[in-house]
Write a protein that holds these residues in place. Structure first.
Motif, short mmCIF file in Angstrom:
data_model
loop_
_atom_site.label_atom_id
_atom_site.label_comp_id
_atom_site.label_asym_id
_atom_site.label_seq_id
_atom_site.Cartn_x
_atom_site.Cartn_y
_atom_site.Cartn_z
N LYS A 1 0.85 -1.19 0.00
CA LYS A 1 0.00 0.00 0.00
C LYS A 1 0.88 1.24 0.00
CE LYS A 1 -3.50 0.04 2.77
NZ LYS A 1 -4.28 -0.06 4.02
N TYR B 1 0.62 1.57 5.97
CA TYR B 1 1.09 1.75 4.60
C TYR B 1 2.54 1.29 4.49
CZ TYR B 1 -3.11 4.57 4.31
OH TYR B 1 -4.42 4.99 4.36
N GLU C 1 -10.04 1.35 0.44
CA GLU C 1 -8.71 0.73 0.36
C GLU C 1 -8.81 -0.79 0.46
OE1 GLU C 1 -5.99 2.26 3.23
OE2 GLU C 1 -6.03 4.31 2.46
#
Length: 362
Positions: free
Chosen positions: A196, A298, A254
């Motif tokens: 990500k 992330y 997401e």
């Protein structure tokens, strides 16, 4: 059955009639692949209820207990699943629980220890016994014999696709060759390994343009800004409660997009950005939004620097606001100890830095 299973070309065949009161399956699920799904789906069709137990020692760093728990709960919420590791035992000991076992047995310990360990987890921890054990291995008959002894009832071994002819894969092969993930992992499992990539940046620093171009070049999903969409929908009249809605929706987008990705997911924003706008617009932040912003998962973060000309598109504020927002990012990233890569120069240079970074982290 999950779409990712069928789209891979593997089917379970006709559903079996319910034959057993309760079944049990034990595995490392490191990772949980479509062969495991075939085994579990077969057991689900044949049993009134199913117990799934997972443990491994040593564990594989990419397949932690918490991750495997999430996979099983997502794919099989109707089953009783339990994933244990040594930390699980430590937590129980701190609560004053005295267990028959003090830790997870090592993979190399005798089969009898593993079988009795599993029986103990099923009977004493979960409060269940079973009359069928499902495996794809030679050890199944011996496993069933020990479970019969431990449960004081007959437990049969149901062997499923021992030759791996229906779904020709193993976890070992996937661990050795990550390229197999795309074909043999369910989408919810595959999403766990997607990198990500999030982009931070004040207004008019090229963030959205960079994300869209990278998504185009890599042919990977892009998670757009829900906040911008809602802003336009409401003609720029957001309410305070809208900011939490934006943060929650962004995370949901997401998760959905990650299941469509192969290797990368490009995120045009995060709840951290939404926190900034909440404070800027209303002078306060919902604690739930703050909690979302504190969760940082992330793999790479890029910060677009405000060293390119400010362009007014009719929705942005001004250069002073851009400078204020940029400084806020610098402060917050430092306070939260989030590593980031700065992006400077024109868009071509910025994109080149991102691509070089992705190559170095592949």
């Amino acid at each position: 059955m999950a779409a990712g299973y069928e789209s891979a070309g593997f089917k379970t065949g006709d559903s079996a009639s319910v034959t057993y009161r309760a079944g049990i399956i034990v595995g490392k699920f490191s990772p949980l692949h479509l062969g495991h799904r075939y085994l579990i789906d077969t057991a689900m069709a044949a049993c009134e209820k199913l117990v799934i137990i997972s443990y491994a020692k040593p564990e594989y760093s990419e397949y932690k207990a918490s991750t495997r728990t999430q996979w099983l709960q997502s794919l099989y919420p109707q089953a009783t699943s339990l994933v244990v590791d040594d930390a699980w035992f430590e937590a129980r000991a701190k609560d004053g629980i005295v267990d028959l076992f003090s830790c997870v047995p090592h993979d190399d310990e005798p089969d009898d220890i593993h079988r009795r360990f599993t029986a103990w987890l099923c009977r004493d921890v979960l409060g269940e016994t079973c009359d069928a054990v499902f495996t794809s291995e030679d050890y199944g008959d011996g496993f069933a014999a020990v479970l019969s002894e431990e449960f004081a009832q007959s437990v049969v071994h149901v062997c499923v696709d021992k030759a791996r002819s229906t779904v020709p894969i193993s976890a070992t092969r996937i661990r050795d060759d990550k390229a197999l993930r795309a074909r043999y992992l369910p989408s919810v499992v595959r999403a766990s390994f997607v990198k990500k990539i999030v982009f931070f940046g004040a207004e008019s620093t090229g963030k959205t343009t960079i994300c869209r171009e990278l998504s185009r070049q890599y042919k990977e999903p892009l998670v757009e800004e829900y906040g911008r969409e809602l802003w336009i929908e409401k003609d720029g009249e957001l309410d305070f409660d809208d900011l939490l809605k934006i943060g929650v929706t962004q995370i949901a987008w997401e998760r959905e997009a990650a299941m469509q990705a192969r290797e990368y997911l490009f995120c045009d924003t995060s709840p951290l950005t939404t926190e900034f706008y909440s404070d800027a617009l209303f002078g306060k932040v919902d604690p739930k939004l703050n909690s979302l912003a504190l969760v940082h998962d992330y793999d790479l973060c890029f910060l677009c620097m405000p060293d390119i000309p400010f362009v007014q598109d009719g929705e942005r504020q001004d250069e002073a606001f851009r400078a204020r927002q940029h400084q806020w990012y610098l402060d917050q990233l430092q306070q939260r100890e989030i590593d980031y890569i700065p992006l400077s120069g024109d868009l071509r240079k910025r994109i080149a830095v991102v691509k070089a970074t992705l190559k170095n982290h592949s």
